[in-house]
Write a protein that holds these residues in place. Structure first.
Motif, mmCIF file in Angstrom:
data_model
loop_
_atom_site.group_PDB
_atom_site.id
_atom_site.type_symbol
_atom_site.label_atom_id
_atom_site.label_comp_id
_atom_site.label_asym_id
_atom_site.label_seq_id
_atom_site.Cartn_x
_atom_site.Cartn_y
_atom_site.Cartn_z
ATOM 1 N N ARG A 70 5.873 11.302 2.742
ATOM 2 C CA ARG A 70 6.676 11.992 3.909
ATOM 3 C C ARG A 70 8.004 11.568 3.895
ATOM 4 O O ARG A 70 8.464 10.682 2.988
ATOM 5 N N ARG A 71 9.128 12.536 4.460
ATOM 6 C CA ARG A 71 10.194 12.230 4.393
ATOM 7 C C ARG A 71 10.579 11.399 5.640
ATOM 8 O O ARG A 71 10.411 11.787 6.829
ATOM 9 N N LEU A 72 11.472 10.377 5.551
ATOM 10 C CA LEU A 72 11.858 9.530 6.727
ATOM 11 C C LEU A 72 12.766 10.275 7.326
ATOM 12 O O LEU A 72 13.667 10.853 6.902
ATOM 13 N N ARG A 93 0.866 -1.040 0.062
ATOM 14 C CA ARG A 93 0.038 0.045 -0.001
ATOM 15 C C ARG A 93 0.947 1.352 -0.134
ATOM 16 O O ARG A 93 0.307 2.161 -0.278
ATOM 17 N N VAL A 94 2.129 1.073 0.295
ATOM 18 C CA VAL A 94 3.118 2.263 0.515
ATOM 19 C C VAL A 94 4.379 1.982 -0.246
ATOM 20 O O VAL A 94 4.581 0.817 -0.418
ATOM 21 N N VAL A 95 4.904 3.065 -1.094
ATOM 22 C CA VAL A 95 6.282 2.725 -1.383
ATOM 23 C C VAL A 95 7.241 3.845 -0.710
ATOM 24 O O VAL A 95 6.900 4.963 -0.578
ATOM 25 N N SER A 115 8.594 8.262 1.533
ATOM 26 C CA SER A 115 7.517 7.324 1.195
ATOM 27 C C SER A 115 6.148 7.923 0.839
ATOM 28 O O SER A 115 6.108 8.957 1.211
ATOM 29 N N VAL A 116 5.381 7.184 0.315
ATOM 30 C CA VAL A 116 4.139 7.897 -0.364
ATOM 31 C C VAL A 116 3.270 6.665 -0.555
ATOM 32 O O VAL A 116 3.566 5.518 -0.825
#
Lengths: 439, 169
Positions: free
Chosen positions: A421-423, A393-395, A412-413
């Motif tokens: 988002r930036r990790l 669901r997320v990459v 991730s998006v």
């Protein structure tokens, strides 16, 4: 030393069947959530004094996991009317309705004399005034408290969305330091949320593109340790490593595991030409999959192990192709404008994530496995190398900024294109690979 | 292979800034711009020196975007490299292929391999023994220029012939 933890999913505390609930507390991820679901998670109850800090911290990590998906919104503790002082007292639903908390997570934590945590939790559908699924408890060494929290959050996520979670997982990546023309790179591993980062290699050689084994205990990557790019296999627990395919006069890179954890597919360059091969880790036998004067690289297996998606410039530009895992005729699946590379098959089997270059911009995108329904999720100066969350669901991917001071970071998006988002990774980082859910 | 303990990793993390580049074949010569990677390169005016090879002949050739074909300018440079290698048989060479940052990592590795190979094949066609040449691709990992404009990209799309005294490959 990296520790592989085993957490016992222990006894069920409640009696309600987990699947019976069909009430309003449900998120359909496919719809693309616009209004996140409000939830409350009071600090977990410490059942003994030694557990006090863990009780607070575990609740915070569960809340951060859920809110971080963009599907949920936490109602902060300052807004709470009710308090949970005992795990087994009846829930005062009115208190939670009054602040419009649709979901309520309660928990209790104890720490025994052997340093072992026990964490219990329950999930409630506030407006239906009913528990959602059984209470559960998890045990593990105190040092693994974040994993316990991620497991609780995975349960909550799964019960509300009907899909598997992805919080109890890790990411292996390349940590980068130094200026752009003398970058030092080393393999590192961290929890999916950036916590517990540890290096796996030193900075003495360039390392690229690590990939997890299907069980998450081994990592394939490319290193210049020999002076030439070669593929290596590394054991996560010991950081011991070995070169896999040492043929003089060749370069090997872009390795990836087959779902059986035994075959490795990779690129081999010889005489300027790059083709795909497999290597059987048990027998050491190498098999050629493609034989063309074009570039064939960035291979990725379908989850059933029957097919491989890869990129090739056989048409004149980089495009995506699917072929049988044993080689043979390949079908082109990318037909939009621009160039397509780094395809990765979703763990659900339904989609392929890729990097697209078009008109000087880079995008992360997803498409069906036949190339239909292409959807671009991001755009920037340089986005590349998607990797899938365990639930598909997320990459996560690398975003590099332009210019002399440019540096890569992990983002991730959602596959809906929401929740970019930036990790929170210390320092520059690239080439993330997401593990499966941990055992 | 030696397992790396956590203690060692932590120490290594703190020591990053002090590490020198260890790539065996000198990211060295190509990455840092040639001169400087060797202690004694000699005078650029002396045709028997590495400095002459690097600077007077030119140790590198440039490529168009996403291409590995040699331009006329590149061929002229490589003719000079081939003559020097013929005249100085005690040297071997590693040809490094590089790409600019506008491309995905794996593709750029493969593209760098094509560029290095194009140079190797040309040198061999001019009489250099293949036993004296090896190729390596750095893809986009070792840019020479660090701006994100064509002015820099055009210099990064290169193949660098790194010569060193030594036996054949």
């Amino acid at each position: 030393m990296l520790r592989i933890l085993t957490l016992a999913l222990a006894m069920a505390l409640g009696t309600l069947p987990a699947l019976a609930q069909t009430g309003p507390l449900r998120i359909e991820i496919d719809d693309g959530v616009i209004e996140p679901l409000p939830f409350a998670i009071p600090g977990f109850v410490a059942e003994n004094a030694a557990a006090t800090e863990y009780a607070q911290n575990i609740a915070r990590v569960v809340a951060a996991d859920l809110a971080g998906t963009g599907l949920f919104r936490e109602i902060p503790a300052e807004a709470h009317i009710g308090q949970v002082t005992s795990f087994d007292s009846p829930v005062q639903y009115a208190d939670w309705k009054a602040i419009n908390a649709q979901a309520l997570v309660t928990g209790a934590v104890s720490l025994d004399g052997n340093g072992r945590l026990n964490v219990k939790f329950r999930l409630f559908d506030v407006f239906s005034e009913a528990p959602l699924g059984d209470g559960l408890q998890f045990g593990g060494p105190a040092g693994s408290w974040r994993r316990v929290a991620h497991k609780v959050a995975d349960q909550v996520y799964a019960r509300i969305t009907g899909e598997g979670g992805y919080f109890d997982s890790r990411v292996v990546y390349v940590a980068e330091t130094g200026p752009k023309d003398a970058r030092q790179k080393r393999l590192a591993i961290m929890d999916y949320d950036g916590a517990n980062a540890t290096y796996l290699t030193d900075a003495s050689s360039i390392v690229l593109a690590p990939r997890f084994s299907p069980t998450g205990d081994r990592v394939l990557y490319t290193s210049y340790e020999s002076g030439f790019p070669r593929i290596y296999l590394l054991d996560v627990a010991t950081a011991g490593r070995r070169a896999l395919d040492e043929q003089p006069g060749t370069m090997t890179f872009a390795p990836r595991f087959a779902p059986d954890g035994r075959q490795v597919v990779f690129s081999l360059s010889q005489g300027g030409n790059t083709d795909l091969f497999t290597l059987d880790l048990t027998t050491g036998r190498r098999t050629r999959l493609t034989s063309a004067p074009s570039i064939e690289t960035a291979p990725s297996y379908s989850p059933d192990g029957r097919q491989i998606v890869f990129e090739s410039d056989r048409s004149g530009t980089q495009q995506l192709y699917v072929m049988p895992a044993t080689g043979g005729e390949a079908q082109r699946i990318s037909f939009g404008q621009g160039r397509y590379g780094t395809p990765v098959w979703s763990p659900r089997g339904d989609m392929i994530a890729f990097t697209k270059q078009n008109q000087g911009r880079f995008h992360i995108g997803v498409m069906r496995t036949d190339g239909s329904e292409e959807r671009l999720l991001t755009a920037s100066f340089l986005d590349e190398g998607p990797t899938w969350a365990p639930n598909g669901r997320v990459v996560m991917f690398t975003r590099e900024t332009a210019g002399a001071q440019g540096a890569p970071a992990l983002y991730s998006v959602d596959i809906t294109g929401r929740n970019l988002r930036r990790l929170p990774v210390q320092g520059a980082a690239s080439d993330p690979a997401w593990s499966p859910l941990l055992p | 292979m030696t397992p790396i303990s956590k203690t060692l990793l932590v120490v290594a993390a703190l020591a990053v800034a002090g590490c020198s580049n260890p790539d065996r074949f000198g990211m060295g010569a190509g990455g840092a711009g040639g001169a400087g990677a060797y202690g004694a390169l000699g005078a650029a005016s002396d045709p028997t020196t590495v400095a002459y090879f690097n600077q007077t002949i030119g140790d590198r050739v440039l490529f168009a975007v996403d291409q590995s074909t040699l331009s006329d300018t590149a061929r002229a440079t490589l003719d000079g490299q081939a003559r020097w290698l013929t005249d100085n048989p005690a040297y071997t060479a590693i040809v490094e292929g590089h790409a600019d940052e506008q491309g995905t990592r794996e593709y750029n590795l493969a593209l760098g391999a094509r560029r290095a190979n194009a140079v190797q094949e040309y040198l061999v066609s001019r009489g250099v023994s293949p036993n004296r040449l090896r190729t390596v691709s750095y893809g986009k990992e070792r840019p020479l220029e660090i701006c994100s404009d064509e002015a820099c990209y055009s210099k990064n799309r290169r193949a660098v012939t790194v010569v060193a005294a030594g036996a054949g490959a």
